[in-house]
Design a protein around this motif. Structure first.
Motif, PDB file in Angstrom:
ATOM      1  N   TRP A 147      -7.734 -23.229  14.999  1.00  0.00           N
ATOM      2  CA  TRP A 147      -8.991 -23.016  15.729  1.00  0.00           C
ATOM      3  C   TRP A 147     -10.186 -23.417  14.872  1.00  0.00           C
ATOM      4  N   ALA A 148     -10.169 -23.048  13.595  1.00  0.00           N
ATOM      5  CA  ALA A 148     -11.300 -23.350  12.717  1.00  0.00           C
ATOM      6  C   ALA A 148     -11.455 -24.842  12.469  1.00  0.00           C
ATOM      7  N   SER A 149     -10.365 -25.618  12.611  1.00  0.00           N
ATOM      8  CA  SER A 149     -10.436 -27.059  12.357  1.00  0.00           C
ATOM      9  C   SER A 149     -11.232 -27.800  13.418  1.00  0.00           C
ATOM     10  N   ASN A 150     -11.364 -27.214  14.631  1.00  0.00           N
ATOM     11  CA  ASN A 150     -12.130 -27.843  15.705  1.00  0.00           C
ATOM     12  C   ASN A 150     -11.626 -29.254  15.998  1.00  0.00           C
ATOM     13  N   ASN A 151     -10.306 -29.378  16.066  1.00  0.00           N
ATOM     14  CA  ASN A 151      -9.663 -30.665  16.315  1.00  0.00           C
ATOM     15  C   ASN A 151      -8.621 -30.455  17.408  1.00  0.00           C
ATOM     16  N   LYS A 152      -8.591 -31.343  18.399  1.00  0.00           N
ATOM     17  CA  LYS A 152      -7.713 -31.111  19.556  1.00  0.00           C
ATOM     18  C   LYS A 152      -6.235 -31.133  19.152  1.00  0.00           C
ATOM     19  N   PHE A 153      -5.861 -31.988  18.187  1.00  0.00           N
ATOM     20  CA  PHE A 153      -4.472 -32.007  17.743  1.00  0.00           C
ATOM     21  C   PHE A 153      -4.118 -30.711  17.020  1.00  0.00           C
ATOM     22  N   ALA A 154      -5.062 -30.213  16.206  1.00  0.00           N
ATOM     23  CA  ALA A 154      -4.837 -28.951  15.504  1.00  0.00           C
ATOM     24  C   ALA A 154      -4.733 -27.788  16.482  1.00  0.00           C
ATOM     25  N   VAL A 155      -5.573 -27.795  17.509  1.00  0.00           N
ATOM     26  CA  VAL A 155      -5.536 -26.705  18.498  1.00  0.00           C
ATOM     27  C   VAL A 155      -4.215 -26.704  19.253  1.00  0.00           C
ATOM     28  N   VAL A 156      -3.739 -27.892  19.650  1.00  0.00           N
ATOM     29  CA  VAL A 156      -2.444 -27.965  20.328  1.00  0.00           C
ATOM     30  C   VAL A 156      -1.337 -27.447  19.407  1.00  0.00           C
ATOM     31  N   GLY A 157      -1.396 -27.830  18.125  1.00  0.00           N
ATOM     32  CA  GLY A 157      -0.425 -27.311  17.163  1.00  0.00           C
ATOM     33  C   GLY A 157      -0.499 -25.802  17.034  1.00  0.00           C
ATOM     34  N   GLY A 158      -1.735 -25.264  17.043  1.00  0.00           N
ATOM     35  CA  GLY A 158      -1.894 -23.815  16.966  1.00  0.00           C
ATOM     36  C   GLY A 158      -1.348 -23.104  18.194  1.00  0.00           C
ATOM     37  N   ILE A 159      -1.533 -23.717  19.363  1.00  0.00           N
ATOM     38  CA  ILE A 159      -0.974 -23.128  20.585  1.00  0.00           C
ATOM     39  C   ILE A 159       0.550 -23.116  20.516  1.00  0.00           C
ATOM     40  N   ARG A 160       1.127 -24.219  20.035  1.00  0.00           N
ATOM     41  CA  ARG A 160       2.582 -24.255  19.871  1.00  0.00           C
ATOM     42  C   ARG A 160       3.042 -23.178  18.895  1.00  0.00           C
ATOM     43  N   GLU A 161       2.289 -23.010  17.808  1.00  0.00           N
ATOM     44  CA  GLU A 161       2.639 -21.971  16.831  1.00  0.00           C
ATOM     45  C   GLU A 161       2.608 -20.593  17.474  1.00  0.00           C
ATOM     46  N   SER A 162       1.617 -20.338  18.326  1.00  0.00           N
ATOM     47  CA  SER A 162       1.536 -19.031  18.989  1.00  0.00           C
ATOM     48  C   SER A 162       2.725 -18.812  19.915  1.00  0.00           C
ATOM     49  N   PHE A 163       3.167 -19.881  20.613  1.00  0.00           N
ATOM     50  CA  PHE A 163       4.365 -19.754  21.453  1.00  0.00           C
ATOM     51  C   PHE A 163       5.588 -19.408  20.608  1.00  0.00           C
ATOM     52  N   ILE A 164       5.728 -20.116  19.482  1.00  0.00           N
ATOM     53  CA  ILE A 164       6.879 -19.895  18.608  1.00  0.00           C
ATOM     54  C   ILE A 164       6.843 -18.488  18.011  1.00  0.00           C
ATOM     55  N   ILE A 165       5.638 -18.048  17.601  1.00  0.00           N
ATOM     56  CA  ILE A 165       5.503 -16.703  17.027  1.00  0.00           C
ATOM     57  C   ILE A 165       5.994 -15.655  18.020  1.00  0.00           C
ATOM     58  N   THR A 166       5.530 -15.775  19.279  1.00  0.00           N
ATOM     59  CA  THR A 166       5.904 -14.797  20.298  1.00  0.00           C
ATOM     60  C   THR A 166       7.415 -14.739  20.485  1.00  0.00           C
ATOM     61  N   ALA A 167       8.063 -15.915  20.448  1.00  0.00           N
ATOM     62  CA  ALA A 167       9.505 -15.953  20.669  1.00  0.00           C
ATOM     63  C   ALA A 167      10.277 -15.455  19.448  1.00  0.00           C
ATOM     64  N   TYR A 168       9.941 -15.985  18.259  1.00  0.00           N
ATOM     65  CA  TYR A 168      10.790 -15.690  17.098  1.00  0.00           C
ATOM     66  C   TYR A 168      10.636 -14.257  16.615  1.00  0.00           C
ATOM     67  N   GLU A 169       9.434 -13.663  16.740  1.00  0.00           N
ATOM     68  CA  GLU A 169       9.248 -12.306  16.230  1.00  0.00           C
ATOM     69  C   GLU A 169      10.181 -11.327  16.932  1.00  0.00           C
ATOM     70  N   LEU A 170      10.290 -11.461  18.240  1.00  0.00           N
ATOM     71  CA  LEU A 170      11.156 -10.556  18.986  1.00  0.00           C
ATOM     72  C   LEU A 170      12.613 -10.747  18.571  1.00  0.00           C
ATOM     73  N   ILE A 171      13.028 -12.001  18.378  1.00  0.00           N
ATOM     74  CA  ILE A 171      14.410 -12.278  17.972  1.00  0.00           C
ATOM     75  C   ILE A 171      14.686 -11.698  16.590  1.00  0.00           C
ATOM     76  N   ALA A 172      13.767 -11.944  15.647  1.00  0.00           N
ATOM     77  CA  ALA A 172      13.964 -11.464  14.283  1.00  0.00           C
ATOM     78  C   ALA A 172      13.997  -9.940  14.226  1.00  0.00           C
ATOM     79  N   VAL A 173      13.064  -9.302  14.943  1.00  0.00           N
ATOM     80  CA  VAL A 173      13.018  -7.832  14.932  1.00  0.00           C
ATOM     81  C   VAL A 173      14.302  -7.251  15.512  1.00  0.00           C
ATOM     82  N   LEU A 174      14.755  -7.795  16.655  1.00  0.00           N
ATOM     83  CA  LEU A 174      15.997  -7.293  17.256  1.00  0.00           C
ATOM     84  C   LEU A 174      17.196  -7.542  16.347  1.00  0.00           C
TER      85      LEU A 174
END
Length: 347
Positions: A147-174
């Protein structure tokens, strides 16, 4: 008493082997993590070179295993100019990589590396829960830097990271809770001690081990889940606008997170310091157990890195489909298996 002996005891006992210092900075902390990162990067390149017949890493400086490429990369990251674009939000842009590295190592402060109570960094009663909770902090700063980079490629990467975070955290915790269900404990020392007879939890509940293994690959952008920073369409994802040492910190952050998770996998699923039984003493009670755990973690990390040689990268929808449709049901089954094994006294 000899004054030099007193100085020696103060330096060794009270500074170097003081648990928060030792675990955060030495083994398995920052120094060990940097050395492991160098070795794993070299291993990834050599393995990919032999499997995929790549000329460069396989043939350059063969007498020293092509290590000269690592020296070249380190020199480039260290000496390259750090360029801060005018359009970025400067403060979070600069601080995010630094804070991410610090938080990536923070879970080690809650990890006991021996059964000798003198060397516990914190009381270990809920060490598994605390470690897993602390491990969820550093990925948030990957989203922040995009978000701080203010770059569309970086923002898309950050959105992908947020998707991955949501998925992997639940798997790892379980997955880790499956181990807690088997042992009826959140205390990592108790979990390791229950495996001293050779009944490693990874063998008794391989589904949980596999789920956690894949979740770690997801969380650290390891192949085949190098999705947030995919070079082919996003240049470098959240790290697109970073250069020089800041970019090097971002690249090293993934390896450091993988190292910390590998330490936790070695403790929870692979017997920790077993079959060695720590006895009082700095070397026998602290150094040797932590070294055994680190060797097991290095083997886990090497297996993860080898996957770069044989797998292509999944699309984000494929990776999330695997997480939500396959891995989460598997981890729920692993949790049920852990409860059943605890009920029937398997461990």
């Amino acid at each position: 008493m000899n004054v030099w002996y007193l100085v020696y005891r103060v330096i060794i006992d009270d500074i170097i082997f003081y648990p928060p210092v030792y675990q955060y900075l030495i083994i398995p902390g920052l120094i060990a993590a940097l050395l492991v990162a160098l070795f794993i990067i070299w291993f990834e390149r050599k393995a990919a070179a032999f499997v995929q017949m790549r000329y460069g890493p396989r043939e350059i400086a063969p007498r020293i295993g092509g290590a000269i490429q690592l020296v070249a990369d380190l020199t480039r990251y260290a000496l390259q100019e750090i360029i801060i674009p005018e359009t970025v939000d400067a403060l979070p842009y600069i601080l995010s990589p630094i804070v991410m590295i610090i938080l990536a190592l923070l879970p080690l402060e809650a990890v006991p590396l021996t059964s000798i109570r003198t060397y516990f960094p914190i009381p270990p009663d809920y060490s598994l829960l605390i470690t897993v909770a602390l491990s969820t902090l550093s990925p948030l700063f990957v989203v922040l830097m995009s978000w701080a980079s203010n770059n569309k490629f970086a923002v898309v990467g950050g959105i992908r990271e947020s998707f991955i975070i949501t998925a992997y955290e639940l798997i790892a915790v379980l997955g880790f809770l499956s181990a807690a269900a088997m042992t009826q404990s959140f205390n990592i020392v108790n979990i390791v001690n229950m495996q001293m007879s050779g009944k490693w939890l990874g063998l008794l509940n391989p589904i949980a081990l596999l789920a956690v293994f894949i979740a770690v690959l997801m969380s650290t952008s390891g192949f085949p889940f190098e999705i947030p920073d995919s070079e082919s369409e996003l240049v470098a994802g959240p790290y697109t606008e970073y250069t020089g040492l800041l970019y090097g910190l971002n690249m090293g952050g993934g390896y450091i997170k993988r190292w910390v998770f590998s330490i936790l996998i070695a403790l929870v699923f692979l017997g920790g310091w077993a079959p060695y039984k720590p006895v009082p003493g700095i070397i026998t009670g602290y150094f040797i157990p932590s070294l055994i755990v680190s060797i097991k973690a290095l083997i886990v990390m090497a297996i993860m890195s080898f996957l770069r040689s044989v797998y292509g990268r999944y699309r984000v929808d494929q990776a999330l489909g695997i997480a939500w449709e396959i891995l989460i049901p598997l981890t729920l089954a692993a949790f049920g298996l852990g409860l059943a094994e605890a009920y029937f006294g398997v461990i």
